[in-house]
Design a protein around this motif. Structure first.
Motif, mmCIF file in Angstrom:
data_model
loop_
_atom_site.group_PDB
_atom_site.id
_atom_site.type_symbol
_atom_site.label_atom_id
_atom_site.label_comp_id
_atom_site.label_asym_id
_atom_site.label_seq_id
_atom_site.Cartn_x
_atom_site.Cartn_y
_atom_site.Cartn_z
ATOM 1 N N GLN A 155 0.683 -0.998 0.010
ATOM 2 C CA GLN A 155 -0.394 0.209 -0.127
ATOM 3 C C GLN A 155 0.764 0.892 -0.079
ATOM 4 O O GLN A 155 1.772 1.524 0.750
ATOM 5 C CB GLN A 155 -0.537 0.470 1.384
ATOM 6 N N VAL A 156 1.001 2.247 -1.144
ATOM 7 C CA VAL A 156 1.096 2.915 -1.761
ATOM 8 C C VAL A 156 1.242 4.563 -1.386
ATOM 9 O O VAL A 156 -0.500 4.077 -1.969
ATOM 10 C CB VAL A 156 2.741 3.127 -2.792
ATOM 11 N N TYR A 160 -2.269 5.871 2.544
ATOM 12 C CA TYR A 160 -1.530 5.753 3.330
ATOM 13 C C TYR A 160 -0.629 6.003 4.261
ATOM 14 O O TYR A 160 -0.489 5.442 5.308
ATOM 15 C CB TYR A 160 -1.654 3.896 2.542
ATOM 16 N N GLU A 161 -0.213 6.732 3.469
ATOM 17 C CA GLU A 161 0.740 8.185 4.705
ATOM 18 C C GLU A 161 0.288 9.321 4.989
ATOM 19 O O GLU A 161 0.904 10.512 5.531
ATOM 20 C CB GLU A 161 1.624 8.375 3.580
ATOM 21 N N PRO A 370 9.520 2.125 -0.790
ATOM 22 C CA PRO A 370 8.114 2.071 -0.613
ATOM 23 C C PRO A 370 8.192 1.406 0.793
ATOM 24 O O PRO A 370 8.469 1.970 2.324
ATOM 25 C CB PRO A 370 7.207 0.674 -0.804
ATOM 26 N N ARG A 371 9.511 0.679 1.497
ATOM 27 C CA ARG A 371 10.127 0.577 2.447
ATOM 28 C C ARG A 371 10.544 1.296 2.931
ATOM 29 O O ARG A 371 10.177 1.711 4.221
ATOM 30 C CB ARG A 371 10.517 -1.303 2.183
ATOM 31 N N GLU A 373 10.874 4.605 2.552
ATOM 32 C CA GLU A 373 9.732 5.472 2.531
ATOM 33 C C GLU A 373 8.587 5.321 3.909
ATOM 34 O O GLU A 373 8.556 6.312 4.532
ATOM 35 C CB GLU A 373 8.804 6.129 1.444
ATOM 36 N N GLN A 374 8.148 4.025 3.990
ATOM 37 C CA GLN A 374 7.748 3.729 5.316
ATOM 38 C C GLN A 374 8.141 3.688 6.406
ATOM 39 O O GLN A 374 8.013 4.316 7.373
ATOM 40 C CB GLN A 374 6.711 2.034 4.842
ATOM 41 N N ARG A 375 9.826 3.457 6.386
ATOM 42 C CA ARG A 375 10.151 3.807 7.175
ATOM 43 C C ARG A 375 10.736 5.110 8.020
ATOM 44 O O ARG A 375 10.571 5.014 9.673
ATOM 45 C CB ARG A 375 11.655 2.471 7.385
ATOM 46 N N LEU A 377 9.017 7.760 7.632
ATOM 47 C CA LEU A 377 7.736 8.726 8.079
ATOM 48 C C LEU A 377 7.817 7.574 9.211
ATOM 49 O O LEU A 377 6.713 8.634 10.107
ATOM 50 C CB LEU A 377 6.428 7.972 6.958
ATOM 51 N N GLY A 378 8.005 6.544 9.898
ATOM 52 C CA GLY A 378 7.607 6.040 11.238
ATOM 53 C C GLY A 378 8.373 6.842 11.838
ATOM 54 O O GLY A 378 8.074 6.571 12.611
#
Length: 560
Positions: A155-156, A160-161, A370-371, A373-375, A377-378
């Protein structure tokens, strides 16, 4: 529906003239009225006097002076301060931070903020549908001479952000693919300047000078590199699986970019992957359609060569009755959370159609992180203080971008959207967020941070470059925390950028400087005259925190 708005600059002078006329009329009529004579036998009192009392005359005089002062004040009031907005927005002064904050808060709560319930409900239904879809096409055993779904999805995108604006009705999904068993593809990264062949260069002298001048300005900032998956021409696997080679691979002659000087190479064709992807999703959708028939209708369409799955609810399957669009992007995994997506399906591509067509012939794909960017943002979410406004700042800048495009023509809107794309805004926002302390993003600094992000965008536009967050060289990678580890391929690309004498990848490479200057001026105008743009836009409230107009409102949205 048109809404009548009272023009205060016309109303108050008319009201003042009307009251003044009534006072003068009453005074004149009182003067001209005959006075009654004395009654018979009545002795005139020496204390009595003719005419109206002195207090009444004084009151009339003071009222006339007050009305004249009100008339002069109304006529001398500037137009921008004479009235408030049509949507009940507070008055905005150019140098008043408090009023600007009230304006941003009011506009955010009315038109930008999304209902958490609606967003969560929509994401849950999308996840259930896509999960059933990819499980239907999953191959437990790697295929022999074809592609297959790996069985999971990513999910990108902004939905989702948590910085989506407008409506929660569009979602981006990466669907990883599985390559045939035994096939090994080597990623070859190519730069935009190396992709131009001698036949594609312009012949006219003036056009050559323009191209050389543009390349001189981009000497320090290279184009965003694309990658190609290549298989050696004498590989044993190719001789055993000629069907796959004829369907998905394309033979490139010797001397093509990325290959050896005297060797030919087979590369995976993105167009072939997209041609396989559409019927594969269609078959999977046919197998799961029956279980969703009573709740919603599902349809698969191609829009700008991007596969879109449309979900239209029939009942309370989606309580807010939102019709959603799910963009499905085929992704080829490279390991370490890195994926390659065909250029046609890349949502953040800012290149022109002509250059995209030229790149299609070279079988290039676009890198996605994606991984990472999600890391990142977290990590930023855990670093931010309680009640941080960092997501709200990005949403408001996106809303300002949308307001600034409402008076442009079709070509101007396309340029505006390509320069200020969501990925570019997110990149500038992340760079600002990583270079400022966490306490600077508290809620009481909302106006300052929005102004800082817009100023940062204008500075980048004047420099003609915005560095890619992961491919921008030392300028941007030094801002990343230690928890975000870049893949080996990305480090090789950064090393290649250093060997070419560049500083990194520019997301605005290839866009004329005059166009960037126009966008910079328009962005400054949109921020300065934000109150006028909001008043002119008059957005219509849609159902359920921004669903279709005319549908039922969600009870959870009403409670919020």
């Amino acid at each position: 529906m048109s809404v009548y708005t009272l023009n205060l600059r016309v109303f108050w002078p008319l009201f003042t003239c009307m009251l003044t006329g009534l006072v003068v009329l009453h005074h004149v009529s009182d003067r001209l009225s005959p006075e009654p004579g004395p009654e018979p036998g009545h002795q005139p009192d020496s204390c009595s006097h003719s005419g109206p009392p002195v207090l009444v005359s004084l009151a009339k005089l003071l009222l006339a002076i007050a009305l004249c002062c009100l008339f002069i004040r109304c006529c001398s009031t500037p137009p921008g301060r004479a009235r408030k907005g049509t949507q009940g927005l507070p008055e905005v002064l150019p140098k008043s931070g408090l009023c600007r904050r009230e304006l941003l808060e009011d506009y955010y709560n009315r038109w930008v903020r999304l209902s958490p319930h609606v967003v969560g409900h929509s994401k849950a239904n999308v996840a259930k549908l896509i999960g059933d879809l990819v499980r239907a096409g999953r191959a437990d055993i790697p295929p022999e001479s074809s592609l297959a779904f790996r069985g999971d999805f990513l999910q990108v995108g902004s939905s989702y952000e948590e910085h989506k604006v407008g409506s929660p009705d569009c979602f981006d999904i990466l669907i990883p693919l599985r390559l045939p068993r035994g096939l090994k593809l080597d990623p070859i990264h190519l730069w935009g300047e190396e992709e131009e062949s001698k036949e594609d260069r312009v012949e006219e002298k003036e056009e050559e000078e323009e191209v050389m001048a543009r390349k001189k300005e981009e000497a320090e900032w290279g184009l965003v590199p694309r990658c190609s998956l290549e298989v050696p021409p004498h590989d044993e696997w190719l001789r055993k699986h000629r069907a796959f080679a004829d369907t998905f691979l394309r033979l490139h002659p010797p001397g093509s970019p990325g290959s050896g000087a005297g060797a030919k190479a087979y590369r995976l064709s993105p167009q072939s992957v997209l041609r396989w992807f559409y019927p594969a999703v269609q078959r999977c959708l046919t197998s799961v359609r029956y279980s969703y028939e009573q709740r919603c209708t599902l349809s698969l369409t191609l829009s700008d060569e991007r596969l879109q799955l449309r979900l239209t609810p029939r009942s309370d399957y989606v309580c807010c009755h939102i019709s959603m669009v799910i963009r499905l992007l085929p992704a080829l995994p490279l390991g370490d959370g890195l994926y390659l997506v065909p250029l046609d399906a890349a949502a953040s591509d800012t290149s022109s159609k002509a250059s995209t067509k030229a790149l299609e012939e070279k079988d290039l794909l676009r890198l996605h992180f994606p991984r990472q960017e999600q890391r990142l943002l977290g990590w930023l979410r855990g670093r931010a203080p309680q009640g941080s406004c960092h997501l709200k700042v990005l949403q408001l800048v996106k809303a300002i971008r949308d307001l600034g495009a409402q008076a442009l023509d079709g070509q101007g809107v396309a340029l505006w959207r390509s320069v200020l794309s969501s990925y570019v805004l997110k990149t500038a926002w992340l760079q600002l967020l990583l270079s400022t302390p966490p306490e600077a993003w508290e809620e009481n600094h909302l106006v300052s941070r929005v102004e800082d992000l817009i100023r940062n965008l204008r500075d980048l536009l004047q420099k003609r470059a915005v560095a890619h967050l992961f491919l921008g060289g030392e300028t941007s990678t030094r801002l990343l925390p230690e928890s975000v580890v870049l893949p080996k391929l990305v480090k090789e690309v950064a090393a290649a950028a250093g060997s070419r004498g560049g500083l990194g990848c520019n997301l605005w490479a290839g866009i004329p400087p005059a166009s960037l200057d126009l966008v910079s001026g328009r962005l400054a105008y949109a921020w300065t005259h934000l109150h006028r743009l909001i008043r002119l836009s008059r957005p219509q409230r849609r159902s359920a925190g921004l669903g279709r107009a005319g549908h039922r409102h969600c009870q959870h949205q009403e409670m919020e």
